[in-house]
Design an enzyme around this catalytic site. Structure first.
Site, PDB file in Angstrom:
ATOM      1  N   HIS A  52      -1.376  17.429  -0.544  1.00 43.60           N
ATOM      2  CA  HIS A  52      -2.054  16.338   0.201  1.00 43.60           C
ATOM      3  C   HIS A  52      -1.061  15.676   1.034  1.00 43.60           C
ATOM      4  CE1 HIS A  52      -5.336  13.675   0.636  1.00 43.60           C
ATOM      5  NE2 HIS A  52      -4.620  12.641   0.120  1.00 43.60           N
ATOM      6  N   SER A  53      -0.091  15.395   0.846  1.00 43.53           N
ATOM      7  CA  SER A  53       0.905  14.324   1.638  1.00 43.53           C
ATOM      8  C   SER A  53       1.158  15.145   2.880  1.00 43.53           C
ATOM      9  CB  SER A  53       2.083  14.158   0.891  1.00 43.53           C
ATOM     10  OG  SER A  53       2.992  15.170   0.627  1.00 43.53           O
TER      11      SER A  53
END
Length: 113
Positions: free
Chosen positions: A77-78
């Site tokens: 996600h990052s």
């Protein structure tokens, strides 16, 4: 992934999110022909991107030094946030250029009237 590595991933998410927000604000300012403000937002976006890259580099250093990095949804996600922030900043710069051209053309048309 230990707590420190989660912290790094969340730092990337935060900085990338801030960068993307600044890029979107730059586009909004450019749309209103507020070019100095738009440039200020782009500089903010670049600063946040540098911070995100710095955090990402910490993970890369850990991996390359043999301290493996666990890949999980938070880390993925990052990285997605970082990629989208980079794209948003690039697009904001292009929008700024386009709105400058639009303003110039609009001013030329106004002079002809």
């Amino acid at each position: 992934m230990n707590e420190e590595k989660y912290e790094i991933a969340f730092q990337v998410i935060m900085n990338a999110g801030n960068s993307k927000s600044s890029s979107m604000m730059a586009i909004e300012a450019a749309r209103e022909f507020e070019f100095e403000e738009a440039e200020k937002y782009i500089k903010e976006a670049e600063k946040e991107l540098r911070e995100a890259h710095h955090s990402q580099t910490e993970l890369i250093k850990q991996e390359s030094s043999g301290k493996g990095v666990d890949v999980n949804i938070i880390l993925v996600h990052s990285q997605d946030h970082l990629t989208m922030a980079i794209t948003a900043k690039d697009q904001a710069e292009e929008f700024l250029n386009m709105y400058r051209m639009i303003k110039e053309l609009k001013d030329q048309i106004e002079k002809m009237k």
